[in-house]
Design an enzyme around this catalytic site. Structure first.
Site, PDB file in Angstrom:
ATOM      1  N   HIS A  84       6.765  -3.364  -1.546  1.00  0.00           N
ATOM      2  CA  HIS A  84       7.681  -2.862  -1.946  1.00  0.00           C
ATOM      3  C   HIS A  84       8.894  -4.146  -0.940  1.00  0.00           C
ATOM      4  O   HIS A  84       9.487  -3.765  -1.052  1.00  0.00           O
ATOM      5  CB  HIS A  84       8.040  -1.602  -1.167  1.00  0.00           C
ATOM      6  CG  HIS A  84       7.524  -0.398  -2.305  1.00  0.00           C
ATOM      7  ND1 HIS A  84       7.143   0.542  -1.893  1.00  0.00           N
ATOM      8  CD2 HIS A  84       6.475  -0.371  -3.684  1.00  0.00           C
ATOM      9  CE1 HIS A  84       6.810   1.174  -3.451  1.00  0.00           C
ATOM     10  NE2 HIS A  84       5.917   0.831  -3.826  1.00  0.00           N
ATOM     11  N   GLY A 133       0.749   9.460   5.376  1.00  0.00           N
ATOM     12  CA  GLY A 133       2.519   9.832   5.214  1.00  0.00           C
ATOM     13  C   GLY A 133       2.912   9.293   4.204  1.00  0.00           C
ATOM     14  O   GLY A 133       4.170   8.755   4.166  1.00  0.00           O
ATOM     15  N   PRO A 174       0.801  16.181   7.116  1.00  0.00           N
ATOM     16  CA  PRO A 174       1.336  17.215   7.262  1.00  0.00           C
ATOM     17  C   PRO A 174       1.165  18.665   6.367  1.00  0.00           C
ATOM     18  O   PRO A 174       1.080  19.705   5.933  1.00  0.00           O
ATOM     19  CB  PRO A 174       2.200  17.453   8.393  1.00  0.00           C
ATOM     20  CG  PRO A 174       2.466  15.997   8.891  1.00  0.00           C
ATOM     21  CD  PRO A 174       2.019  15.162   7.500  1.00  0.00           C
TER      22      PRO A 174
HETATM   23  C1  BV8 Z   1       7.761   0.167 -11.065  1.00  0.00           C
HETATM   24  C2  BV8 Z   1      11.504   0.274  -1.402  1.00  0.00           C
HETATM   25  C3  BV8 Z   1       7.657  -1.042 -13.853  1.00  0.00           C
HETATM   26  C4  BV8 Z   1      13.361  -0.262  -2.225  1.00  0.00           C
HETATM   27  C5  BV8 Z   1      11.127   1.550  -2.736  1.00  0.00           C
HETATM   28  C6  BV8 Z   1       4.330   6.492 -13.504  1.00  0.00           C
HETATM   29  C7  BV8 Z   1       5.091   7.745 -13.348  1.00  0.00           C
HETATM   30  C8  BV8 Z   1       6.066   7.791 -12.647  1.00  0.00           C
HETATM   31  C9  BV8 Z   1       6.795   7.089 -12.382  1.00  0.00           C
HETATM   32  C10 BV8 Z   1       7.139   5.799 -12.724  1.00  0.00           C
HETATM   33  C11 BV8 Z   1       5.109   5.836 -13.194  1.00  0.00           C
HETATM   34  N1  BV8 Z   1       5.363   4.099 -13.538  1.00  0.00           N
HETATM   35  C12 BV8 Z   1       6.625   3.531 -12.773  1.00  0.00           C
HETATM   36  C13 BV8 Z   1       7.579   4.586 -12.867  1.00  0.00           C
HETATM   37  C14 BV8 Z   1       8.811   4.508 -12.401  1.00  0.00           C
HETATM   38  C15 BV8 Z   1       8.673   4.021 -10.632  1.00  0.00           C
HETATM   39  C16 BV8 Z   1       8.574   5.372 -10.290  1.00  0.00           C
HETATM   40  O1  BV8 Z   1       7.205   5.857  -9.857  1.00  0.00           O
HETATM   41  N2  BV8 Z   1       9.248   6.842  -9.752  1.00  0.00           N
HETATM   42  C17 BV8 Z   1       8.621   7.978  -9.231  1.00  0.00           C
HETATM   43  C18 BV8 Z   1      10.329   8.660  -8.401  1.00  0.00           C
HETATM   44  C19 BV8 Z   1       8.769   8.769 -10.480  1.00  0.00           C
HETATM   45  N3  BV8 Z   1       8.308   3.274 -10.461  1.00  0.00           N
HETATM   46  C20 BV8 Z   1       9.390   2.076  -9.984  1.00  0.00           C
HETATM   47  O2  BV8 Z   1      10.041   1.503 -10.505  1.00  0.00           O
HETATM   48  C21 BV8 Z   1       8.452   0.935  -9.765  1.00  0.00           C
HETATM   49  N4  BV8 Z   1       8.696  -0.485 -10.505  1.00  0.00           N
HETATM   50  O3  BV8 Z   1       6.909   0.001 -11.778  1.00  0.00           O
HETATM   51  O4  BV8 Z   1       8.507  -1.277 -12.276  1.00  0.00           O
HETATM   52  C22 BV8 Z   1       7.699  -2.417 -13.982  1.00  0.00           C
HETATM   53  C23 BV8 Z   1       6.765  -3.706 -14.908  1.00  0.00           C
HETATM   54  C24 BV8 Z   1       7.084  -4.979 -14.673  1.00  0.00           C
HETATM   55  C25 BV8 Z   1       8.372  -5.056 -15.187  1.00  0.00           C
HETATM   56  C26 BV8 Z   1       9.430  -4.133 -14.687  1.00  0.00           C
HETATM   57  C27 BV8 Z   1       8.986  -3.636 -14.153  1.00  0.00           C
HETATM   58  C28 BV8 Z   1       8.909   0.279  -8.474  1.00  0.00           C
HETATM   59  C29 BV8 Z   1       8.693   1.576  -6.952  1.00  0.00           C
HETATM   60  C30 BV8 Z   1       9.159   0.942  -6.194  1.00  0.00           C
HETATM   61  C31 BV8 Z   1      10.633   1.592  -4.928  1.00  0.00           C
HETATM   62  N5  BV8 Z   1      10.518   1.017  -3.784  1.00  0.00           N
HETATM   63  N6  BV8 Z   1      11.228   1.065  -1.795  1.00  0.00           N
HETATM   64  C32 BV8 Z   1      14.081   0.934  -0.562  1.00  0.00           C
HETATM   65  O5  BV8 Z   1      13.273   1.331  -0.068  1.00  0.00           O
HETATM   66  O6  BV8 Z   1      15.237   0.827  -0.631  1.00  0.00           O
HETATM   67  S1  BV8 Z   1       9.617   2.826  -3.174  1.00  0.00           S
HETATM   68  C33 BV8 Z   1      10.666   4.126  -1.374  1.00  0.00           C
HETATM   69  O7  BV8 Z   1      10.277   5.551  -1.809  1.00  0.00           O
HETATM   70  C34 BV8 Z   1       9.441   4.028  -0.925  1.00  0.00           C
HETATM   71  O8  BV8 Z   1       9.087   2.392  -0.749  1.00  0.00           O
HETATM   72  C35 BV8 Z   1       8.144   4.466  -0.375  1.00  0.00           C
HETATM   73  O9  BV8 Z   1       6.990   4.238  -1.351  1.00  0.00           O
HETATM   74  C36 BV8 Z   1       8.680   5.842  -1.763  1.00  0.00           C
HETATM   75  C37 BV8 Z   1       8.798   7.260  -1.396  1.00  0.00           C
HETATM   76  O10 BV8 Z   1       7.703   7.774  -0.931  1.00  0.00           O
HETATM   77  P1  BV8 Z   1       6.873   7.797   0.160  1.00  0.00           P
HETATM   78  O11 BV8 Z   1       6.868   6.549   1.350  1.00  0.00           O
HETATM   79  O12 BV8 Z   1       5.438   8.518  -0.079  1.00  0.00           O
HETATM   80  O13 BV8 Z   1       7.460   8.763   1.245  1.00  0.00           O
HETATM   81  P2  BV8 Z   1       8.182  10.013   0.944  1.00  0.00           P
HETATM   82  O14 BV8 Z   1       9.646  10.356   1.555  1.00  0.00           O
HETATM   83  O15 BV8 Z   1       8.249   9.939  -0.316  1.00  0.00           O
HETATM   84  O16 BV8 Z   1       6.952  11.644   1.483  1.00  0.00           O
HETATM   85  C38 BV8 Z   1       7.326  11.239   2.667  1.00  0.00           C
HETATM   86  C39 BV8 Z   1       5.753  11.821   2.924  1.00  0.00           C
HETATM   87  O17 BV8 Z   1       5.305  11.143   4.502  1.00  0.00           O
HETATM   88  C40 BV8 Z   1       5.848  13.233   2.877  1.00  0.00           C
HETATM   89  O18 BV8 Z   1       4.630  13.600   1.718  1.00  0.00           O
HETATM   90  C41 BV8 Z   1       5.322  13.897   4.405  1.00  0.00           C
HETATM   91  O19 BV8 Z   1       5.068  15.340   4.285  1.00  0.00           O
HETATM   92  C42 BV8 Z   1       4.965  13.277   5.267  1.00  0.00           C
HETATM   93  N7  BV8 Z   1       4.638  12.857   6.146  1.00  0.00           N
HETATM   94  C43 BV8 Z   1       6.353  13.399   6.891  1.00  0.00           C
HETATM   95  N8  BV8 Z   1       6.139  13.062   8.133  1.00  0.00           N
HETATM   96  C44 BV8 Z   1       4.984  12.649   8.388  1.00  0.00           C
HETATM   97  C45 BV8 Z   1       3.944  12.592   7.418  1.00  0.00           C
HETATM   98  N9  BV8 Z   1       3.027  12.224   6.513  1.00  0.00           N
HETATM   99  C46 BV8 Z   1       2.431  11.826   8.369  1.00  0.00           C
HETATM  100  N10 BV8 Z   1       2.421  11.779   9.614  1.00  0.00           N
HETATM  101  C47 BV8 Z   1       3.914  12.487   9.588  1.00  0.00           C
HETATM  102  N11 BV8 Z   1       4.822  12.637  11.011  1.00  0.00           N
END
Ligand code: BV8
Length: 251
Positions: free
Chosen positions: A123, A191, A218
């Site tokens: 990303h 994570g 976790p």
């Molecule tokens: C695209 C950069 C198409 C920016 C980020 C299929 C299904 C559903 C939706 C979609 C799909 N395909 C596409 C989509 C749309 C969308 C999407 O996924 N939407 C979701 C939310 C519904 N995806 C996109 O738009 C992607 N692009 O598909 O484009 C396309 C193709 C061709 C041409 C044009 C277009 C782009 C997605 C990228 C977005 N950018 N980041 C920025 O940072 O500002 S995403 C951003 O959020 C992060 O990078 C990360 O990826 C995401 C958050 O996810 P996680 O990293 O998992 O973090 P999160 O907070 O969710 O969870 C944390 C976890 O850690 C928890 O589970 C917690 O329990 C755990 N945790 C906590 N403490 C600990 C721990 N684990 C271990 N140890 C600990 N101590």
């Protein structure tokens, strides 16, 4: 066993020792122990009323470039105070024990800071700037105090070099990640809530390709019910325990 110790399944250790390719996907949870809030965490202070998934979009930048730029400046300042934690460092150590490809969803650069080489930044990277018109990496003039600053080449607004929702994953990063996932004998999801695609889809691709898939989190992620091993622990505890167990077994 110390209460902060994590028991690593023998089957996972054996698979790691025999693996010709280990692929790791990390998410915001790996940086949580460095004080970088995850996307699941409520935003803090001024940003509490905004949804990251609304701000990290081309539409938000188009509508209010100053607001989006200020949000990234706040995150950059927060990340600048963060250090790699034992989880980051254990992944860097793991590179010397296994043929490893590290794919990260995180944009904070902490894996590189911890010494991981060849990190696939799925990303992008919050520390780099890009011209919003020419799509090339630029360094705005330090004297340009506009928010956002202008591109030093064409004066179009500058944006962070990250992948926003609705934007495509950079081609090289996507190809490298897909190839490393298809070839993986072991795939570790660490994570991540496994809710953002196509990153989250790598987990199912690894399962379909016959890899041994483990999760370190976790809380169970959206893929938790499908993985072979779910280690319900923080990355900063489980990853060092995994490296210690591999070393004890002569890896
Ligand atoms: C695209 C950069 C198409 C920016 C980020 C299929 C299904 C559903 C939706 C979609 C799909 N395909 C596409 C989509 C749309 C969308 C999407 O996924 N939407 C979701 C939310 C519904 N995806 C996109 O738009 C992607 N692009 O598909 O484009 C396309 C193709 C061709 C041409 C044009 C277009 C782009 C997605 C990228 C977005 N950018 N980041 C920025 O940072 O500002 S995403 C951003 O959020 C992060 O990078 C990360 O990826 C995401 C958050 O996810 P996680 O990293 O998992 O973090 P999160 O907070 O969710 O969870 C944390 C976890 O850690 C928890 O589970 C917690 O329990 C755990 N945790 C906590 N403490 C600990 C721990 N684990 C271990 N140890 C600990 N101590």
């Amino acid at each position: 066993m110390a209460d902060d110790e994590v028991s690593i399944p023998d089957a996972l250790l054996e698979a790691l020792r025999a693996a010709r390719q280990v692929t790791v996907l990390t998410g915001a949870g790996v940086s949580a122990e460095s004080g970088v809030p995850t996307f699941r965490d409520a935003q803090q202070g001024l940003w509490a009323r905004y949804d990251p998934q609304q701000l990290a979009t081309p539409e938000a930048f188009e509508a209010d470039p100053t607001l989006v730029w200020q949000w990234y400046r706040w995150r950059r300042e927060l990340i600048a105070r963060a250090e790699p934690n034992p989880g980051h460092r254990a992944l860097a150590d793991l590179e010397s024990l296994c043929p490893l490809t590290l794919v990260t969803q995180n944009v904070d650069g902490l894996h590189r800071d911890a010494g991981s080489a060849g990190v696939v930044e799925f990303h992008g990277n919050i520390h780099r700037d890009r011209c919003s018109r020419e799509d090339v990496i630029v360094e705005p003039s330090p004297d340009d105090d506009r928010e956002p600053p202008g591109c030093p080449r064409c004066d179009a607004p500058v944006r962070p070099d990250v992948v926003w929702f609705g934007e495509a994953i950079p081609g090289d990063a996507l190809r490298t990640a897909l190839e490393a996932t298809e070839r993986a004998d072991v795939f570790l999801a660490v994570g991540t809530s496994a809710t953002v695609h196509p990153a989250a889809g790598l987990i199912d691709r690894a399962l379909d390709a016959g890899a041994v898939v483990a999760e370190i989190n976790p809380e169970a992620s959206a893929a938790g019910s499908r993985v072979h091993h779910a280690l319900a622990a923080g990355a900063g505890t489980a990853l060092p325990a995994l490296v210690r167990a591999l070393r004890q077994g002569g890896c």
